[in-house]
Design an enzyme around this catalytic site. Structure first.
Site, PDB file in Angstrom:
ATOM      1  N   ARG A  77      67.851 141.166  60.178  1.00  0.00           N
ATOM      2  CA  ARG A  77      67.717 142.493  59.554  1.00  0.00           C
ATOM      3  C   ARG A  77      68.938 143.363  59.807  1.00  0.00           C
ATOM      4  O   ARG A  77      69.238 144.280  59.056  1.00  0.00           O
ATOM      5  CB  ARG A  77      66.484 143.208  60.116  1.00  0.00           C
ATOM      6  CG  ARG A  77      65.195 142.601  59.614  1.00  0.00           C
ATOM      7  CD  ARG A  77      64.011 143.162  60.365  1.00  0.00           C
ATOM      8  NE  ARG A  77      63.894 144.600  60.163  1.00  0.00           N
ATOM      9  CZ  ARG A  77      63.087 145.389  60.861  1.00  0.00           C
ATOM     10  NH1 ARG A  77      62.345 144.889  61.821  1.00  0.00           N
ATOM     11  NH2 ARG A  77      63.033 146.673  60.622  1.00  0.00           N
ATOM     12  N   LYS A 188      55.610 128.512  68.485  1.00  0.00           N
ATOM     13  CA  LYS A 188      54.311 129.033  68.854  1.00  0.00           C
ATOM     14  C   LYS A 188      54.369 130.559  69.041  1.00  0.00           C
ATOM     15  O   LYS A 188      55.478 131.061  69.234  1.00  0.00           O
ATOM     16  CB  LYS A 188      53.797 128.345  70.110  1.00  0.00           C
ATOM     17  CG  LYS A 188      54.551 128.733  71.391  1.00  0.00           C
ATOM     18  CD  LYS A 188      53.796 128.283  72.596  1.00  0.00           C
ATOM     19  CE  LYS A 188      53.321 129.432  73.427  1.00  0.00           C
ATOM     20  NZ  LYS A 188      54.329 130.124  74.210  1.00  0.00           N
ATOM     21  N   LYS A 222      61.061 118.309  76.575  1.00  0.00           N
ATOM     22  CA  LYS A 222      61.589 118.051  77.926  1.00  0.00           C
ATOM     23  C   LYS A 222      61.607 116.545  78.166  1.00  0.00           C
ATOM     24  O   LYS A 222      60.606 115.860  77.924  1.00  0.00           O
ATOM     25  CB  LYS A 222      60.705 118.742  78.983  1.00  0.00           C
ATOM     26  CG  LYS A 222      60.778 120.272  78.936  1.00  0.00           C
ATOM     27  CD  LYS A 222      59.887 120.882  80.017  1.00  0.00           C
ATOM     28  CE  LYS A 222      59.692 122.375  79.832  1.00  0.00           C
ATOM     29  NZ  LYS A 222      60.785 123.202  80.314  1.00  0.00           N
ATOM     30  N   GLU A 256      54.758 129.431  87.602  1.00  0.00           N
ATOM     31  CA  GLU A 256      56.041 130.142  87.487  1.00  0.00           C
ATOM     32  C   GLU A 256      56.120 131.234  88.546  1.00  0.00           C
ATOM     33  O   GLU A 256      55.095 131.831  88.902  1.00  0.00           O
ATOM     34  CB  GLU A 256      56.162 130.787  86.106  1.00  0.00           C
ATOM     35  CG  GLU A 256      56.152 129.782  84.967  1.00  0.00           C
ATOM     36  CD  GLU A 256      56.281 130.471  83.618  1.00  0.00           C
ATOM     37  OE1 GLU A 256      57.411 130.581  83.130  1.00  0.00           O
ATOM     38  OE2 GLU A 256      55.258 130.913  83.072  1.00  0.00           O
ATOM     39  N   ASP A 275      48.892 131.633  76.080  1.00  0.00           N
ATOM     40  CA  ASP A 275      50.349 131.460  76.147  1.00  0.00           C
ATOM     41  C   ASP A 275      50.744 130.065  76.637  1.00  0.00           C
ATOM     42  O   ASP A 275      51.729 129.504  76.181  1.00  0.00           O
ATOM     43  CB  ASP A 275      50.926 132.526  77.092  1.00  0.00           C
ATOM     44  CG  ASP A 275      52.447 132.474  77.177  1.00  0.00           C
ATOM     45  OD1 ASP A 275      53.091 132.447  76.112  1.00  0.00           O
ATOM     46  OD2 ASP A 275      52.988 132.454  78.297  1.00  0.00           O
ATOM     47  N   HIS A 280      51.149 124.056  76.040  1.00  0.00           N
ATOM     48  CA  HIS A 280      51.875 123.189  76.968  1.00  0.00           C
ATOM     49  C   HIS A 280      50.935 122.341  77.856  1.00  0.00           C
ATOM     50  O   HIS A 280      51.122 121.137  78.004  1.00  0.00           O
ATOM     51  CB  HIS A 280      52.795 124.004  77.874  1.00  0.00           C
ATOM     52  CG  HIS A 280      53.710 124.933  77.125  1.00  0.00           C
ATOM     53  ND1 HIS A 280      54.258 124.619  75.905  1.00  0.00           N
ATOM     54  CD2 HIS A 280      54.176 126.185  77.413  1.00  0.00           C
ATOM     55  CE1 HIS A 280      55.027 125.616  75.488  1.00  0.00           C
ATOM     56  NE2 HIS A 280      54.981 126.580  76.383  1.00  0.00           N
TER      57      HIS A 280
HETATM   58  C1  BG6 Z   1      56.695 129.692  76.931  1.00  0.00           C
HETATM   59  C2  BG6 Z   1      55.790 130.814  77.348  1.00  0.00           C
HETATM   60  O1  BG6 Z   1      56.108 128.954  75.898  1.00  0.00           O
HETATM   61  O2  BG6 Z   1      56.937 128.846  78.041  1.00  0.00           O
HETATM   62  C3  BG6 Z   1      56.395 131.577  78.503  1.00  0.00           C
HETATM   63  O3  BG6 Z   1      55.586 131.691  76.248  1.00  0.00           O
HETATM   64  C4  BG6 Z   1      56.733 130.647  79.640  1.00  0.00           C
HETATM   65  O4  BG6 Z   1      55.502 132.588  78.954  1.00  0.00           O
HETATM   66  C5  BG6 Z   1      57.576 129.491  79.135  1.00  0.00           C
HETATM   67  O5  BG6 Z   1      57.452 131.378  80.626  1.00  0.00           O
HETATM   68  C6  BG6 Z   1      57.761 128.472  80.229  1.00  0.00           C
HETATM   69  O6  BG6 Z   1      58.688 127.519  79.793  1.00  0.00           O
HETATM   70  P1  BG6 Z   1      59.547 126.695  80.844  1.00  0.00           P
HETATM   71  O7  BG6 Z   1      60.307 125.725  79.990  1.00  0.00           O
HETATM   72  O8  BG6 Z   1      60.403 127.663  81.568  1.00  0.00           O
HETATM   73  O9  BG6 Z   1      58.546 126.023  81.739  1.00  0.00           O
END
Ligand code: BG6
Length: 535
Positions: A77, A188, A222, A256, A275, A280
């Site tokens: 934009r 996503k 990964k 995390e 999320d 994942h």
């Molecule tokens: C994303 C999430 O899909 O994956 C985030 O939206 C998360 O909240 C991230 O931090 C984690 O990815 P990675 O590769 O750092 O484990």
């Protein structure tokens, strides 16, 4: 008129640096990187483009996997001309590329980028894009990457289809052009519950054929995650043991240490279950539990993953509650010493938010292979450790022979370390030298040497450009995962469309007996510290 001017600016930029694309290229037979691609990135001035997409493309170029006649049309934009836009990408690549920038490759790569300004809701954008793409210098293999907000996915897909750039029958007329391949990449979240996911699927499939829709789950990019299939099916020692006769439980973590940072606006509407769990963690579970596919064909693999998701019982609310635990982080310090504010004090988080930043649950894959084996899934932010891994805990051996030594014999544990310390660990019982005692020892294999593993986005972009959908999520996979997450969230009293109870936060979120168990893995390590457990 403005659209016409912008189209000409982009095309003439490419004209200067290229010859006619796709000369002698057979789109049916030749695949990139031997054949060029026209890559259109919507959201080109956003964070994802700067941090992930451009660095990944640059690394593909460095590896000779991005054809020099490929073109990138960056759509955003903000008002930029191409040189001004490219000047913003250079520092992003320097900062985020895993390899150092090579001046010669960068100059050539920069010449492959053109910038097109426009509003996603404006038809003129798609018309001017169609003009760019139909010019003779543009490759006929097209890939549209939607690095934009989820509420705009369908708008962009339909805008493309209305301009004749999609691949499905749109508005009664066949979209697309003779001799052109058109694919769509979506990031996503694919919806926020089952009903919205189905609605999104319907709209995307109205513009592109399902086989041309590539839904990204970056965990599948990964190397350590892809290796799961190789580990299981390219070796003979694991698969005979990979079942309820030999496995006591399977634990899957994505923990995390970082908080939500500046993503409060998105995260507060999502939470850990939507999320991370829906995508994942369920993907990791699928790859761990699936049957051997009939072939490495993308559909064969995805069929097996869907079967796993369908084998997980749809528990009643009380059962979900007793099997799950959710929490939200309070103020503290990260292991590196950085201050992390309490979740409720993060920017763009509602003061009365009930969003969870941690979720743990125990479920079963109720099929012949795994009936009765608990799968424990945990994910959260601002925790005391960063660790994504899968632990396959084997049953204890009979201890009769060593009973006089006291204590239990440890489980054999196969740990698939996704990050950090990417690798594979195997823990087994050994004799303590010099003493008639048994103790667990680890055999450790690690990948983290040398150049480092390729970034997930490199692999995913390379595959999407070549049209290989193995590592992308099919609509039915995503919907089966939403069905489970909806059940879990309803049990917490969270609003879920399709007849969900309206009350919020009224129900207790943990089963009295389960909460400790859900936090004490892996055995022998300190229990996960969780401030602010609900309710
Ligand atoms: C994303 C999430 O899909 O994956 C985030 O939206 C998360 O909240 C991230 O931090 C984690 O990815 P990675 O590769 O750092 O484990």
């Amino acid at each position: 008129m403005k659209a016409e001017t912008e189209r000409s600016e982009v095309v003439s930029h490419f004209d200067e640096s290229s010859s006619e694309a796709c000369v002698g290229c057979d789109l049916e037979a030749d695949l990139p990187p031997s054949c060029p691609v026209a890559l259109v990135i919507f959201g080109a001035t956003g964070d994802l483009a700067a941090r992930k997409i451009f660095p990944a493309l640059y690394n593909l170029a460095l590896a000779g996997r991005f054809h020099p006649d490929s073109r990138i049309v960056a759509v955003g934009r903000k008002a930029f001309d191409t040189p001004a836009y490219v000047a913003t990408i250079a520092p992003a690549i320097s900062e985020h590329s895993r390899r150092t920038v090579d001046a010669e490759i960068w100059t050539r790569f920069a010449g492959q980028i053109g910038y097109l300004q426009g509003e996603l809701s404006d038809r003129a954008l798609y018309e001017s894009l169609a003009g760019v793409l139909r010019s003779a210098v543009m490759p006929r293999m097209r890939l549209y990457y939607l690095a934009i907000g989820p509420d705009q996915f369908a708008i962009a897909a339909e805008g493309l289809a209305a301009a004749g750039l999609g691949s499905a029958v749109f508005d009664g007329a066949r979209a697309g052009e003779e001799g052109v391949v058109s694919r769509l990449v979506v990031e996503k979240p694919f919806g926020s519950d089952l009903a919205s996911a189905r609605d999104l699927t319907r709209r995307l499939q109205g513009a592109f054929l399902e086989r041309d829709i590539f839904r990204i789950d970056h965990y599948l990019g990964k190397e350590t995650v892809q290796n799961l299939l190789y580990l299981r099916f390219a070796n003979s020692v694991f698969e005979p043991l990979w079942n309820r006769d030999h496995i006591a439980r399977i634990e899957i973590d994505a923990l995390e240490t970082v908080g939500i940072g500046t993503r409060g606006g998105y995260y507060d509407r999502a939470g850990a279950a939507r999320d991370m769990l829906q995508n994942h963690l369920f993907q990791l579970l699928c790859l761990t539990a699936m049957e051997p596919p009939a072939s490495l064909d993308p559909e064969a693999i995805r069929d097996e993953k869907v079967k796993v998701l369908r084998s997980i019982p749809r528990y009643e609310a009380a059962e979900w509650r007793s099997r799950s635990l959710r929490a939200r982080y309070s103020e503290g310090r990260s292991p590196a010493g950085a201050e992390v504010p309490a979740y409720l004090r993060e920017a763009k988080v509602a003061p009365d938010s009930t969003t969870e930043t941690f979720v743990a649950l125990r479920l079963e894959v109720d099929n012949w292979r795994f009936a009765g084996v608990p799968f424990v899934l945990r994910t959260g932010k601002a925790l005391d450790r960063r660790s994504s891994e899968i632990r396959v805990v084997f049953r204890s051996p009979p201890r009769a022979l060593f009973s006089s030594y006291g204590g239990e014999l440890g489980h054999n544990i196969l740990t698939i370390k996704i990050q950090p310390d990417e690798g594979l660990w195997f823990s087994f019982n050994m004799k303590v030298p010099g003493r008639p005692r048994v103790e667990p020892r680890d055999l450790r294999f690690g990948w983290s040497e040398g150049d480092g593993l390729p970034e997930a986005y490199e692999r995913l972009l390379d595959d999407a450009i070549r049209g290989d959908s193995t590592l992308f999520i099919r609509a039915d996979e995503s919907e089966a995962a939403w069905d489970l997450v909806d059940g879990l969230r309803r049990s917490w009293g969270e609003p879920v469309s399709q007849g969900a109870p309206a009350s919020r936060g009224s129900s207790a979120s943990r089963g009295a007996n389960d909460s400790a168990t859900l936090l004490e893995y892996p055995a022998g390590s300190p229990p996960l510290r969780l401030p602010g457990v609900f309710p």
